[in-house]
Enzyme design. Structure first.
Site, PDB file in Angstrom:
ATOM      1  N   GLU A   7      36.058  42.371  39.884  1.00 20.08           N
ATOM      2  CA  GLU A   7      37.295  42.639  40.306  1.00 20.08           C
ATOM      3  C   GLU A   7      38.196  41.464  40.733  1.00 20.08           C
ATOM      4  OE1 GLU A   7      38.169  45.383  39.085  1.00 20.08           O
ATOM      5  OE2 GLU A   7      38.269  46.915  40.738  1.00 20.08           O
TER       6      GLU A   7
ATOM      7  N   THR B  86      46.816  45.130  37.076  1.00 16.48           N
ATOM      8  CA  THR B  86      46.706  44.848  38.634  1.00 16.48           C
ATOM      9  C   THR B  86      47.252  43.586  39.391  1.00 16.48           C
ATOM     10  OG1 THR B  86      44.840  46.395  38.229  1.00 16.48           O
ATOM     11  CG2 THR B  86      45.042  45.344  40.485  1.00 16.48           C
TER      12      THR B  86
HETATM   13  N1  LIG Z   1      35.088  44.836  30.799  1.00 22.16           N
HETATM   14  C1  LIG Z   1      36.295  44.689  31.104  1.00 22.16           C
HETATM   15  N2  LIG Z   1      36.680  45.822  31.391  1.00 22.16           N
HETATM   16  C2  LIG Z   1      37.956  46.318  31.377  1.00 22.16           C
HETATM   17  N3  LIG Z   1      38.768  45.173  31.764  1.00 22.16           N
HETATM   18  C3  LIG Z   1      38.231  43.653  31.511  1.00 22.16           C
HETATM   19  C4  LIG Z   1      36.832  43.631  31.116  1.00 22.16           C
HETATM   20  N4  LIG Z   1      36.728  42.258  31.209  1.00 22.16           N
HETATM   21  C5  LIG Z   1      37.805  41.636  31.460  1.00 22.16           C
HETATM   22  N5  LIG Z   1      38.729  42.520  31.667  1.00 22.16           N
HETATM   23  C6  LIG Z   1      40.255  42.160  32.227  1.00 22.16           C
HETATM   24  O1  LIG Z   1      40.832  42.882  33.170  1.00 22.16           O
HETATM   25  C7  LIG Z   1      42.041  43.389  33.040  1.00 22.16           C
HETATM   26  C8  LIG Z   1      42.110  45.019  33.355  1.00 22.16           C
HETATM   27  O2  LIG Z   1      41.707  45.071  34.641  1.00 22.16           O
HETATM   28  P1  LIG Z   1      42.943  45.798  35.685  1.00 22.16           P
HETATM   29  O3  LIG Z   1      42.392  45.804  37.095  1.00 22.16           O
HETATM   30  O4  LIG Z   1      44.333  45.097  35.387  1.00 22.16           O
HETATM   31  O5  LIG Z   1      42.975  47.487  35.160  1.00 22.16           O
HETATM   32  P2  LIG Z   1      42.423  48.641  35.309  1.00 22.16           P
HETATM   33  O6  LIG Z   1      41.034  48.304  36.177  1.00 22.16           O
HETATM   34  O7  LIG Z   1      42.637  49.794  34.521  1.00 22.16           O
HETATM   35  O8  LIG Z   1      43.146  48.821  36.712  1.00 22.16           O
HETATM   36  P3  LIG Z   1      43.052  49.488  38.305  1.00 22.16           P
HETATM   37  O9  LIG Z   1      42.236  48.360  38.944  1.00 22.16           O
HETATM   38  O10 LIG Z   1      44.525  49.639  38.887  1.00 22.16           O
HETATM   39  O11 LIG Z   1      42.354  50.909  38.199  1.00 22.16           O
HETATM   40  C9  LIG Z   1      42.576  43.117  31.677  1.00 22.16           C
HETATM   41  O12 LIG Z   1      43.296  41.851  31.972  1.00 22.16           O
HETATM   42  C10 LIG Z   1      41.202  42.942  30.919  1.00 22.16           C
HETATM   43  O13 LIG Z   1      41.372  41.940  29.831  1.00 22.16           O
HETATM   44  N1  LIG Z   2      43.851  49.117  45.337  1.00 24.62           N
HETATM   45  C1  LIG Z   2      44.060  48.334  44.280  1.00 24.62           C
HETATM   46  C2  LIG Z   2      43.290  49.278  43.075  1.00 24.62           C
HETATM   47  C3  LIG Z   2      43.956  48.720  41.647  1.00 24.62           C
HETATM   48  O1  LIG Z   2      42.728  48.030  41.119  1.00 24.62           O
HETATM   49  C4  LIG Z   2      45.575  48.139  43.860  1.00 24.62           C
HETATM   50  O2  LIG Z   2      46.231  49.003  44.072  1.00 24.62           O
HETATM   51  O3  LIG Z   2      45.945  47.064  43.832  1.00 24.62           O
END
Ligand SMILES: Nc1ncnc2c1ncn2[C@@H]1O[C@H](COP(=O)(O)OP(=O)(O)OP(=O)(O)O)[C@@H](O)[C@H]1O
Ligand SMILES: N[C@@H](CCO)C(=O)O
Length: 308
Positions: free
Chosen positions: A128, A180
């Site tokens: 994260e 995020t």
């Molecule tokens: N295995 C992976 N799975 C997903 N995202 C990845 C991975 N490896 C690297 N990343 C990077 O992490 C970012 C996506 O994470 P982000 O936290 O922004 O989105 P999310 O997980 O869908 O959102 P949230 O945490 O709000 O639910 C992108 O920049 C992506 O390239």
């Molecule tokens: N608590 C986080 C969750 C998204 O990864 C945020 O709202 O930024």
């Protein structure tokens, strides 16, 4: 054991008022992951999906989790991870957390289950941190524990699993990307005391509502006076989706994680399906493609499909 296949669920972080502390696992969508223990120390990441995510382990959230486990335990073995991602990155449905939690869970199983849940969360938070710049556990905790979790503290890690109300979860993911890291940068660093008091009331009400299975209390606690007013401007038609869902009988809802997905809770399947159609029609009208999921809260979290 040399190989494990797992299903890793999407998660809805924040649950509207509990920024960085509340989250729930849902049944749909989910990622599929396969991890193998290698005799040599490399970490190999393979993606069997079309998202173009980095395969360099230091740039992939699963990779950094495994690198940290390897370093901490001074392992001579390595890992090969194959990810079939269905939770779109940047969706607000815990895509990065799924890969991070799945990597920690899978590695733990391959290494003989010597890690506690808190240790798995500790390592998963490195993922994260790579994705968002912050070691938050509100997506990872429900992925690993299942159901709804409260992150009482992320340092030291103190997770309180809550109960799992029998509710439907509808989520719409309009195809606009909100990272995020960007959605965190726009937040104010200070809050007004009167807003904090209102938010504390909502969080406490929500937790009590979940524990007592008091559905009306859950509904009237799903309000966010701090984060939603700022972040909702990043999500096209947020107010309309929310208003139409509430009019159609949703208990409440709001931004899923950092967005752009929006989620709503509903007591009945027919209400949930009706809300799903309304959500989709809002985005169809403005020609933004959207995916809608009608699901339930997932009490189990990560599921083992096969181990050898
Ligand atoms: N295995 C992976 N799975 C997903 N995202 C990845 C991975 N490896 C690297 N990343 C990077 O992490 C970012 C996506 O994470 P982000 O936290 O922004 O989105 P999310 O997980 O869908 O959102 P949230 O945490 O709000 O639910 C992108 O920049 C992506 O390239
Ligand atoms: N608590 C986080 C969750 C998204 O990864 C945020 O709202 O930024």
């Amino acid at each position: 054991m040399k190989k494990i296949k797992i299903k890793v669920p999407a998660t809805v972080a924040n649950l509207v008022c509990g920024f960085d502390i509340l989250g729930m696992a849902i049944h749909e969508p989910y990622d599929e992951m396969e991890l193998k223990l290698l005799d040599t120390p490399e970490i190999i990441i393979k993606h069997e999906d079309h998202f173009g995510l980095p395969e360099d382990p230091s740039q992939n959230v699963a990779g950094v989790v495994l690198q940290n486990i390897q370093k901490h335990f001074q392992l001579t073995q390595g890992f090969e991870v194959t990810i079939r991602k269905h939770i779109k990155p940047g969706s607000g449905l815990g895509s990065s957390a799924a890969s991070a939690a799945g990597a920690a869970f899978g590695a733990n199983a391959l290494l003989g289950n010597s890690l506690s849940d808190e240790e798995m969360i500790h390592f998963a938070m490195f993922g994260e941190e790579l994705a968002s710049g912050v070691r938050h556990a509100d997506n990872i905790a429900p992925c690993i524990y299942g159901g709804i979790t409260l992150v009482k503290s992320s340092s030291p890690i103190d997770i309180i699993p809550l109960s799992t109300p029998d509710l439907f979860v509808v989520a719409v993911h309009p195809q606009v990307e909100v990272k995020t890291s960007d959605a965190r940068q726009i937040l104010k660093k200070n809050v007004l005391l009167k807003d904090a008091v209102e938010q504390w009331g909502n969080i406490a009400g929500l937790v009590v509502g979940i524990l007592k299975n008091d559905i009306p209390l859950i509904g009237r606690s799903l309000n966010d006076v701090i984060i939603e007013p700022i972040r909702s401007i990043l999500i096209p038609k947020f107010d309309e989706v929310k208003m139409k869902s509430l009019e159609a009988g949703a208990l409440g809802g709001g931004i899923s994680g950092s967005g752009p997905s929006i989620f709503m809770l509903a007591e009945k399947k027919e209400t949930a399906e009706h809300i799903a159609r309304l959500m989709k029609s809002v985005y169809d009208e403005i020609e933004i493609e959207s995916f809608v999921y009608v699901s339930k809260i997932n009490p189990a979290g990560i599921e083992i499909v096969e181990e050898q």
